[in-house]
Enzyme design. Structure first.
Site, PDB file in Angstrom:
ATOM      1  N   ASN A 157      -8.733  22.523  11.112  1.00  6.46           N
ATOM      2  CA  ASN A 157      -8.120  22.090   9.851  1.00  6.46           C
ATOM      3  C   ASN A 157      -8.359  20.599   9.679  1.00  6.46           C
ATOM      4  O   ASN A 157      -7.949  19.799  10.510  1.00  6.46           O
ATOM      5  CB  ASN A 157      -6.614  22.363   9.885  1.00  6.46           C
ATOM      6  CG  ASN A 157      -5.874  21.602   8.808  1.00  6.46           C
ATOM      7  OD1 ASN A 157      -6.367  21.466   7.684  1.00  6.46           O
ATOM      8  ND2 ASN A 157      -4.699  21.089   9.132  1.00  6.46           N
TER       9      ASN A 157
ATOM     10  N   HIS B  13       0.827  -1.210   0.000  1.00  4.09           N
ATOM     11  CA  HIS B  13       0.000   0.000   0.000  1.00  4.09           C
ATOM     12  C   HIS B  13       0.867   1.268   0.000  1.00  4.09           C
ATOM     13  O   HIS B  13       2.075   1.215   0.199  1.00  4.09           O
ATOM     14  CB  HIS B  13      -0.939   0.005   1.208  1.00  4.09           C
ATOM     15  CG  HIS B  13      -0.261  -0.331   2.502  1.00  4.09           C
ATOM     16  ND1 HIS B  13       0.425   0.596   3.235  1.00  4.09           N
ATOM     17  CD2 HIS B  13      -0.137  -1.505   3.151  1.00  4.09           C
ATOM     18  CE1 HIS B  13       0.918   0.015   4.300  1.00  4.09           C
ATOM     19  NE2 HIS B  13       0.608  -1.260   4.276  1.00  4.09           N
TER      20      HIS B  13
ATOM     21  N   GLY C  86       2.872  -3.123  15.443  1.00  2.00           N
ATOM     22  CA  GLY C  86       1.991  -2.609  14.399  1.00  2.00           C
ATOM     23  C   GLY C  86       0.924  -3.631  14.025  1.00  2.00           C
ATOM     24  O   GLY C  86      -0.250  -3.296  13.878  1.00  2.00           O
TER      25      GLY C  86
ATOM     26  N   GLU D  90      -3.093  -3.645  14.278  1.00  2.00           N
ATOM     27  CA  GLU D  90      -3.909  -3.970  13.087  1.00  2.00           C
ATOM     28  C   GLU D  90      -4.917  -5.079  13.398  1.00  2.00           C
ATOM     29  O   GLU D  90      -6.087  -5.004  13.002  1.00  2.00           O
ATOM     30  CB  GLU D  90      -3.007  -4.443  11.938  1.00  2.00           C
ATOM     31  CG  GLU D  90      -2.208  -3.338  11.278  1.00  2.00           C
ATOM     32  CD  GLU D  90      -1.333  -3.864  10.144  1.00  2.00           C
ATOM     33  OE1 GLU D  90      -1.520  -5.029   9.714  1.00  2.00           O
ATOM     34  OE2 GLU D  90      -0.453  -3.114   9.680  1.00  2.00           O
TER      35      GLU D  90
ATOM     36  N   ARG E 243     -15.266  11.067  15.303  1.00  2.00           N
ATOM     37  CA  ARG E 243     -13.960  11.500  14.817  1.00  2.00           C
ATOM     38  C   ARG E 243     -13.697  12.956  15.203  1.00  2.00           C
ATOM     39  O   ARG E 243     -14.469  13.844  14.849  1.00  2.00           O
ATOM     40  CB  ARG E 243     -13.902  11.360  13.297  1.00  2.00           C
ATOM     41  CG  ARG E 243     -14.190   9.935  12.808  1.00  2.00           C
ATOM     42  CD  ARG E 243     -12.966   9.083  12.798  1.00  2.00           C
ATOM     43  NE  ARG E 243     -12.017   9.612  11.847  1.00  2.00           N
ATOM     44  CZ  ARG E 243     -12.069   9.388  10.542  1.00  2.00           C
ATOM     45  NH1 ARG E 243     -13.018   8.643  10.028  1.00  2.00           N
ATOM     46  NH2 ARG E 243     -11.157   9.886   9.741  1.00  2.00           N
TER      47      ARG E 243
ATOM     48  N   ARG F 172      -1.521  13.683   6.233  1.00  2.00           N
ATOM     49  CA  ARG F 172      -2.195  14.829   6.841  1.00  2.00           C
ATOM     50  C   ARG F 172      -2.285  16.012   5.875  1.00  2.00           C
ATOM     51  O   ARG F 172      -1.333  16.294   5.140  1.00  2.00           O
ATOM     52  CB  ARG F 172      -1.437  15.312   8.081  1.00  2.00           C
ATOM     53  CG  ARG F 172      -1.264  14.296   9.196  1.00  2.00           C
ATOM     54  CD  ARG F 172      -2.478  14.230  10.101  1.00  2.00           C
ATOM     55  NE  ARG F 172      -3.385  13.175   9.673  1.00  2.00           N
ATOM     56  CZ  ARG F 172      -3.324  11.905  10.060  1.00  2.00           C
ATOM     57  NH1 ARG F 172      -2.420  11.518  10.901  1.00  2.00           N
ATOM     58  NH2 ARG F 172      -4.186  11.032   9.600  1.00  2.00           N
TER      59      ARG F 172
END
Ligand SMILES: [Fe+2]
Length: 580
Positions: A542, A11, A205, A209, A459, A429
């Site tokens: 933002n 990815h 990680g 996941e 969120r 970002r």
């Protein structure tokens, strides 16, 4: 010396171009292909190759492929394949043979086999998709030289060769590379020294996941949702995680295999209701990660003797963990590569090979002349180009004399603005190049933005503040040189200010802050100051300029598409304003 860096095996396919140690261009392929994370849906289930990103980097540098000296690929496919082929047949090209491509004859062949193993269904015109196709007509042994670079070395280099440090310790954590999942190193006096690594199957990680999947989200892309939910829970199960993780004094660790259903109860269905038990589970997972990484950092502090830490790898996008690490003061400063995920390995590969080659030509390590002060390394568009498109599309627009003042005035009316300025950000970002901006003054703005972006209502949205105003609104303002240009650390909102910026306060009164220095992005900074002049508050919301399931906008056309397919009130694109 021109070096092209490529990430493509999995990815976050991306390309970067480095000229004599200085970054010229960097972009993720998804921004051009408009396929998020570059993953095509099943049944093709194939990862994209960064053809568009490569073309963009060359265009930005004003070069053709024939002028590139080195191509650095951020993965060693031979090691990947060795893992997957029977013992003693490490380099047997079984997939190549199957596709009648013959034995390894060129550096492209192992890459080719890697793609075949990895994405066997990806066909273009009936032939397997292959990066080599992009380099048609350019001999593999010249004019450029091809290099495979270890995946974690690329993550490491993307940290220490971009960080503002002359010397530092380096820690990289991701799902997995060829074998490594965690790597430690030290950078000083122009030399890099590896200090150890943790290999598969032990991976913090992949633990995150695995639990992300268990919680009904998509792994490799939704981990930040799990991180956000953690603020709503209590870490009641943290020991159930920590029992699985054993850390050795040299920084290696093991994670015992476990069945998440057996250990933590039934998995949540995707899109199903979220309960307090889910929040507590996420809080426990998050805290187990933080406590483990703090221990690893403590060991690295001792073994490296260094006072500053540079980090990268997908786990380093966890800004709550990063803040814990910052506040623990194990290191004086912590710097995180903004493209910490795999796109950043394209940068690390290019910086590393550029440095190796120039140092070997010079006979000694060359000086580090570049550090990553900002993330604006993608395509930019001139006002002329933008205006031509607006005219062609027969849109009604206005040319602004004072972009900052007029934008601030619209924001002060609680309108939501698409903000398209300068070059696109490299990394996940949006940082004021391809952003959605809004006022933080009213608590309902968070819900409005989540609705506008068609995403989950839990969120949080993040604040941006001028560098010089950070201390008035957030703590600890003095940490990390008093700046957070990449939105990779959370801060506490000053309690006396929280009621003034409710839209950006997370449930635990924290916020993922971006600071802006005027010299880095004057128009963005001036807009914050103009908003302050109107409202007394130098803070804006933002969030990235995209809608759910789509990558962040790249071109003016993408911006118009997103603007007209969402309830955004206005678009400020270059010097032009379009209002609905
Ligand atoms: Fe990685």
């Amino acid at each position: 010396m021109i070096t092209l860096g490529i990430n493509a095996a999995f990815h976050d396919s991306a390309a970067t171009l480095v000229r004599d140690g200085v970054l010229v261009a960097a972009a993720e392929e998804e921004r051009f292909s408009r396929i998020k994370h570059g993953k095509r849906p099943v049944p093709f289930s194939a990862w994209e190759l960064p053809f568009n990103a490569i073309d963009y980097c060359l265009r930005e540098a004003g070069l053709t492929l024939a002028e590139v000296d080195h191509v650095a690929y951020s993965y060693d496919p031979q090691r990947f394949l060795r893992d997957r082929l029977p013992d003693g047949q490490a380099l047997l090209p079984m997939d190549l043979a199957r596709h009648e491509a013959g034995p390894w004859e060129s550096p492209w062949d192992p890459l080719f086999a890697c793609y075949l193993v990895n994405a066997p269904h990806q066909l273009v015109d009936g032939a397997p998709h292959h990066l080599k196709a992009r380099f048609q007509g350019v001999r593999h042994d010249g004019p450029f030289k091809f290099h495979y670079v270890d995946h974690h070395l690329c993550h490491q280099a993307s940290a220490f060769l971009a960080a503002p440090f002359e010397r530092c310790a380096v820690m990289t954590l991701d799902g997995r590379g060829e074998e490594a999942t965690t790597a430690y190193g030290r950078w000083r006096e122009g030399r890099y020294e590896p200090l150890g690594q943790v290999n598969m199957p032990h991976s913090l990680g992949m633990l995150y996941e695995k639990m992300t999947t268990h919680l009904g989200f998509l792994h490799s892309s939704d981990e930040y949702k799990v991180m956000a939910l953690a603020a709503l829970g209590k870490p009641t199960l943290v020991d159930r995680f920590l029992e699985l993780i054993e850390v050795q004094p040299d920084g290696r660790y093991t994670i015992a295999a476990f069945d998440p259903v057996e250990r933590f109860g039934p998995a949540r269905e995707r899109g199903g209701p979220l309960t307090q038990a889910h929040f507590d589970l996420t809080a426990s997972l998050q805290q187990a990660l933080e406590r483990t990484v703090l221990r690893l950092a403590g060991l690295l502090r001792e073994s490296s003797g260094e006072r500053c830490l540079a980090m990268a790898g997908g786990v380093a996008l966890n800004c709550v963990m990063n803040a814990k690490l910052r506040d623990a003061r194990i290191f004086d400063e912590v710097w995180v590569q903004p493209a910490a995920g795999d796109a950043g390995t394209a940068l690390g590969a290019a910086l590393w090979i550029d440095r190796q080659e120039r140092s070997s030509a010079a006979g000694s390590p060359v000086a580090k002349t570049w550090t990553m002060q900002h993330a604006y390394w993608g395509p930019g568009y001139s006002d002329d180009e933008i205006e031509a498109l607006l005219k062609w599309a027969k849109l009604r627009y206005r040319t602004l004399d004072d972009v900052a003042a007029e934008t601030a005035a619209i924001l002060a009316q609680d309108k939501v603005i698409g903000w398209f300025q300068g070059r696109m950000e490299f990394g996940p970002r949006a940082l004021g190049g391809r952003s959605i901006l809004a006022s933080p003054l009213h608590p309902d703005m968070q819900a409005r933005l989540n609705e506008l972006k068609d995403r989950e209502d839990f969120r949080p949205v993040a604040p941006v503040v001028p560098l010089e105003d950070l201390a008035d609104w957030f703590t600890p303002a003095e940490a990390n040189r008093g700046e957070a240009p990449f939105m990779l650390f959370i801060y506490d909102v000053r309690p006396e200010q929280a009621a003034r910026i409710p839209a950006v306060c997370h449930a635990d009164l924290t916020a993922r802050v971006q600071t802006v220095a005027r010299e880095t992005n004057p128009r963005y900074h001036d807009t914050l100051k103009a908003f302050q002049a109107l409202t007394g508050v130098p803070v804006l919301v933002n969030t990235s300029f995209n809608v759910r399931g789509e990558p962040v906008v790249c071109s003016p056309k993408d911006a118009l598409d997103a603007f007209f397919s969402t309830p955004l009130d206005a678009l400020v694109i270059g010097r032009f304003l379009i209002e609905k």
